[in-house]
Scaffold this motif. Structure first.
Motif, mmCIF file in Angstrom:
data_model
loop_
_atom_site.group_PDB
_atom_site.id
_atom_site.type_symbol
_atom_site.label_atom_id
_atom_site.label_comp_id
_atom_site.label_asym_id
_atom_site.label_seq_id
_atom_site.Cartn_x
_atom_site.Cartn_y
_atom_site.Cartn_z
ATOM 1 N N MET A 1 -24.475 -14.378 -4.302
ATOM 2 C CA MET A 1 -24.536 -14.790 -2.914
ATOM 3 C C MET A 1 -25.820 -15.573 -2.675
ATOM 4 N N ALA A 2 -25.742 -16.591 -1.857
ATOM 5 C CA ALA A 2 -26.893 -17.429 -1.554
ATOM 6 C C ALA A 2 -27.882 -16.672 -0.681
ATOM 7 N N ASN A 3 -29.172 -16.972 -0.870
ATOM 8 C CA ASN A 3 -30.165 -16.334 -0.015
ATOM 9 C C ASN A 3 -30.261 -17.097 1.309
ATOM 10 N N ILE A 4 -31.004 -16.552 2.250
ATOM 11 C CA ILE A 4 -31.065 -17.118 3.598
ATOM 12 C C ILE A 4 -31.608 -18.542 3.586
ATOM 13 N N SER A 5 -32.585 -18.826 2.732
ATOM 14 C CA SER A 5 -33.142 -20.178 2.660
ATOM 15 C C SER A 5 -32.087 -21.184 2.220
ATOM 16 N N GLU A 6 -31.275 -20.806 1.233
ATOM 17 C CA GLU A 6 -30.211 -21.693 0.764
ATOM 18 C C GLU A 6 -29.163 -21.913 1.859
ATOM 19 N N LEU A 7 -28.832 -20.858 2.602
ATOM 20 C CA LEU A 7 -27.857 -20.980 3.678
ATOM 21 C C LEU A 7 -28.361 -21.915 4.780
ATOM 22 N N ILE A 8 -29.631 -21.775 5.131
ATOM 23 C CA ILE A 8 -30.216 -22.646 6.149
ATOM 24 C C ILE A 8 -30.230 -24.091 5.652
ATOM 25 N N GLU A 9 -30.635 -24.288 4.403
ATOM 26 C CA GLU A 9 -30.652 -25.633 3.817
ATOM 27 C C GLU A 9 -29.260 -26.254 3.842
ATOM 28 N N LEU A 10 -28.263 -25.516 3.390
ATOM 29 C CA LEU A 10 -26.893 -26.030 3.370
ATOM 30 C C LEU A 10 -26.394 -26.359 4.775
ATOM 31 N N HIS A 11 -26.745 -25.523 5.733
ATOM 32 C CA HIS A 11 -26.338 -25.760 7.121
ATOM 33 C C HIS A 11 -26.944 -27.064 7.648
ATOM 34 N N ILE A 12 -28.229 -27.247 7.427
ATOM 35 C CA ILE A 12 -28.901 -28.466 7.907
ATOM 36 C C ILE A 12 -28.329 -29.693 7.208
ATOM 37 N N LYS A 13 -28.077 -29.599 5.908
ATOM 38 C CA LYS A 13 -27.501 -30.735 5.179
ATOM 39 C C LYS A 13 -26.093 -31.056 5.679
ATOM 40 N N ALA A 14 -25.333 -30.036 6.043
ATOM 41 C CA ALA A 14 -23.997 -30.272 6.597
ATOM 42 C C ALA A 14 -24.095 -30.968 7.951
ATOM 43 N N LEU A 15 -25.061 -30.559 8.758
ATOM 44 C CA LEU A 15 -25.275 -31.217 10.047
ATOM 45 C C LEU A 15 -25.651 -32.683 9.847
ATOM 46 N N LEU A 16 -26.518 -32.934 8.878
ATOM 47 C CA LEU A 16 -26.913 -34.320 8.577
ATOM 48 C C LEU A 16 -25.720 -35.147 8.113
ATOM 49 N N LYS A 17 -24.896 -34.551 7.276
ATOM 50 C CA LYS A 17 -23.729 -35.261 6.757
ATOM 51 C C LYS A 17 -22.749 -35.610 7.878
ATOM 52 N N ASP A 18 -22.599 -34.702 8.830
ATOM 53 C CA ASP A 18 -21.667 -34.907 9.931
ATOM 54 C C ASP A 18 -22.242 -35.764 11.057
ATOM 55 N N SER A 19 -23.548 -35.993 11.016
ATOM 56 C CA SER A 19 -24.195 -36.762 12.073
ATOM 57 C C SER A 19 -23.868 -38.245 11.937
ATOM 58 N N PRO A 20 -23.630 -38.920 13.053
ATOM 59 C CA PRO A 20 -23.380 -40.363 12.987
ATOM 60 C C PRO A 20 -24.668 -41.145 12.698
ATOM 61 N N TYR A 21 -25.789 -40.462 12.740
ATOM 62 C CA TYR A 21 -27.090 -41.071 12.489
ATOM 63 C C TYR A 21 -27.633 -40.541 11.169
ATOM 64 N N ASP A 22 -28.797 -40.996 10.788
ATOM 65 C CA ASP A 22 -29.446 -40.470 9.587
ATOM 66 C C ASP A 22 -30.416 -39.343 9.936
ATOM 67 N N TYR A 23 -30.185 -38.685 11.071
ATOM 68 C CA TYR A 23 -31.062 -37.599 11.469
ATOM 69 C C TYR A 23 -30.305 -36.583 12.329
ATOM 70 N N VAL A 24 -30.913 -35.402 12.453
ATOM 71 C CA VAL A 24 -30.444 -34.381 13.388
ATOM 72 C C VAL A 24 -31.662 -33.834 14.118
ATOM 73 N N GLU A 25 -31.446 -33.387 15.329
ATOM 74 C CA GLU A 25 -32.493 -32.721 16.092
ATOM 75 C C GLU A 25 -32.069 -31.283 16.312
ATOM 76 N N LEU A 26 -32.974 -30.377 16.008
ATOM 77 C CA LEU A 26 -32.680 -28.951 16.086
ATOM 78 C C LEU A 26 -33.770 -28.227 16.857
ATOM 79 N N GLN A 27 -33.426 -27.083 17.404
ATOM 80 C CA GLN A 27 -34.393 -26.184 18.019
ATOM 81 C C GLN A 27 -34.689 -25.086 16.999
ATOM 82 N N ARG A 28 -35.953 -24.943 16.644
ATOM 83 C CA ARG A 28 -36.352 -23.952 15.636
ATOM 84 C C ARG A 28 -35.899 -22.542 16.037
ATOM 85 N N ASN A 29 -36.143 -22.167 17.293
ATOM 86 C CA ASN A 29 -35.789 -20.811 17.734
ATOM 87 C C ASN A 29 -34.280 -20.595 17.744
ATOM 88 N N GLU A 30 -33.517 -21.607 18.139
ATOM 89 C CA GLU A 30 -32.055 -21.483 18.131
ATOM 90 C C GLU A 30 -31.532 -21.325 16.711
#
Length: 154
Positions: A1-30
């Protein structure tokens, strides 16, 4: 099973891939709340997995309405990508830096997953049984030679 860091990394990369731009904006606390972790865990992921060597720029704005903007810097296929990577490699490179470059090449489909495994095997300290700094010099020379073969236009 992936550790939390890997899960967060994969999530952010998925957001980037799905973004119509070359960036995403996130809230750290959220993001921390979503993964049920402390915000410093998010900071750790950003500072270790989303570096310029890995092809990202992270901008942060603190305070009310603050955000984290993660920008993907693609290897430019029109300007010589090999030259960009050669600059990253330099005259010496350690194993983790080499693996980051290989991972980026695979993610951007310059090399196949099989080629990435071969590259990583050749870069491994167990394959390069030399003392430092010669090992890092040899690793850089080997990586540049393999890159030249990948990017050569016959």
């Amino acid at each position: 099973m992936a550790n939390i860091s890997e899960l967060i990394e994969l999530h952010i990369k998925a957001l980037l891939k799905d973004s119509p731009y070359d960036y995403v904006e996130l809230q750290r606390n959220e993001l921390a709340s979503q993964f049920k972790c402390v915000p410093s865990q998010i900071n750790y992921v950003l500072s270790t997995r989303f570096t310029t060597d890995n092809g990202y720029v992270v901008e942060s704005r603190r305070g009310g309405g603050g955000y984290i903007r993660i920008i993907k810097i693609p290897l430019d296929r029109h300007d010589n990508a090999a030259v960009q990577i050669y600059r990253l490699v330099g005259n010496d490179i350690n194993q983790s830096q080499a693996e980051a470059i290989i991972k980026r090449l695979a993610e951007e489909e310059f090399i196949t997953p099989r080629e990435a495994r071969i590259f990583r095997s050749a870069m491994d300290r167990n394959s390069l049984r030399l003392e430092l700094p010669w090992r890092d010099n040899l690793r850089a020379d080997l990586l540049k030679a393999m890159l030249a073969a990948v990017f050569r236009e016959d």
